[in-house]
Design an enzyme around this catalytic site. Structure first.
Site, PDB file in Angstrom:
ATOM      1  N   LYS A 154      -7.277   9.051  -6.089  1.00  0.00           N
ATOM      2  CA  LYS A 154      -6.807   9.304  -4.734  1.00  0.00           C
ATOM      3  C   LYS A 154      -5.335   9.731  -4.774  1.00  0.00           C
ATOM      4  CE  LYS A 154     -10.504   7.973  -2.356  1.00  0.00           C
ATOM      5  NZ  LYS A 154     -11.208   8.822  -1.387  1.00  0.00           N
ATOM      6  N   LYS A 252     -21.968  12.868   2.136  1.00  0.00           N
ATOM      7  CA  LYS A 252     -22.054  11.411   2.138  1.00  0.00           C
ATOM      8  C   LYS A 252     -23.090  10.999   3.170  1.00  0.00           C
ATOM      9  CE  LYS A 252     -17.248  10.680   0.733  1.00  0.00           C
ATOM     10  NZ  LYS A 252     -15.908  10.201   1.138  1.00  0.00           N
TER      11      LYS A 252
END
Length: 337
Positions: A154, A252
């Site tokens: 990230k 997702k």
């Protein structure tokens, strides 16, 4: 059919920090659908930025009349019905869809991956996600990722290069990067893509704001590595919008309202020449297995949710040599912990 559900709070092994926020738990809703002696299991993982909660999920589920649908299930009609109840709420819709797919597989005596046309031999490696943290914790997390062939990082802050440097001090495995809309300057972003390529980064997710397709398209056209739309791609209608803006899309289930629509998104993306990642939120083995049923049809897999939590109520899916192993049990193949 009988619908039941229970709120559950997933505990993360470490505080999870991305470009814009940090958290230590994730509210989930565990769903069961019973039909003629079979039980299908589903899950809604409701990360805060998506706007769902235990309260919103229970309010939505209280309005669902699942008994009006008979077997065999018309998944398209069911999703249209769920969308008619209220807009948004993709995670709780996904929970019902996942439970229906699990139930369908159990009734037919076949695994979901087989019913969806997946081939276990084509399963890609899955990545292990490391959030933004101190150098000491980054090194600790990298060590916890031993056994994974890819690490997802990230980014999105001014310490991005230092974070990558810390990881590179202890491992040389390939990296995926997720900027979570944290980049703003075009030239700096382009320079960063070349620097990241030199560090062994294989793709970058959602570098710039999802509401700025022009900047994302500019970067995609010039980047030496694939740029993947994540927050910009929620449901089926977003796939076509991604063409010409991103190299590929991240699907997702908690955004797509489940497996039925995710399969449609995969088919559409292939038609458009887009590459595909299948990702997850912080999830139990239930939602992870649902994603895994489609994973062999994708180019990249980021389904590490069960590895990031400490109180998964189910058994971990099979995993070896950096890849999940699909079992041949009917439905999802979910086993209680």
């Amino acid at each position: 059919m009988e619908l039941t559900y229970q709120p559950f709070e997933l505990q993360l092994r470490h505080a999870f920090t991305i470009a814009k926020f940090s958290r230590t738990t994730t509210p989930v809703m565990l769903v069961q659908l019973k039909h003629e002696g079979h039980t299908g299991y589903g899950e809604a993982s409701m990360v805060p930025y998506m706007g769902e909660s235990h309260q919103s999920a229970m309010e939505f589920l209280s309005k669902v009349d699942i008994g009006q649908f008979s077997y065999p299930f018309d998944f398209g009609r069911i999703i249209s019905y769920l969308d008619s109840i209220a807009p948004g709420n993709p995670a709780v819709k996904a929970a019902i869809d996942i439970a229906l797919h699990d139930l369908d597989g159990k009734i037919k005596g076949q695994p979901c991956w087989q019913l969806l046309g997946s081939k276990p031999a084509l399963m890609p490696v899955t990545s292990f996600t490391i959030g933004i943290d101190t150098p000491e914790m980054i090194i600790k997390k990298v060590k916890e990722a031993e056994g994974f062939k890819v690490i997802k990082v990230k980014l999105g802050r001014d310490t991005d290069k230092e974070l990558i440097g810390t990881i590179r001090s202890v491992t040389d495995v390939p990296l995926y990067v997720d900027a979570n809309q944290g980049w703003t300057d075009l030239q700096q972003s382009l320079d960063m893509t070349y620097w990241l390529q030199a560090q062994g980064v294989q793709l970058i997710e959602q570098p710039m704001l999802k509401t700025d397709p022009d900047s994302n398209a500019w970067l995609t056209e010039r980047s030496p590595i694939p740029i993947i739309g994540d927050e910009a791609v929620q449901r089926f209608e977003d796939v076509e919008k991604a063409k010409g803006v991103y190299t590929g899309i991240n699907i997702k289930l908690m955004k797509s309202a489940g497996m039925y629509e995710a399969k449609r998104m995969i088919t559409k993306a292939r038609e458009l020449g887009l590459q595909i990642m299948i990702g997850c939120m912080t999830e139990t083995s239930c939602a992870a297995l649902a994603g895994l049923a489609l994973a062999p049809q994708c180019d990249w897999v980021d389904l590490d949710g069960p590895f990031l939590v400490s109180n998964n109520p189910y058994q971990m899916p099979g995993f070896a040599d950096g890849k999940y192993i699909l079992n041949k049990e009917p439905g999802l193949g979910l086993r209680n912990g």
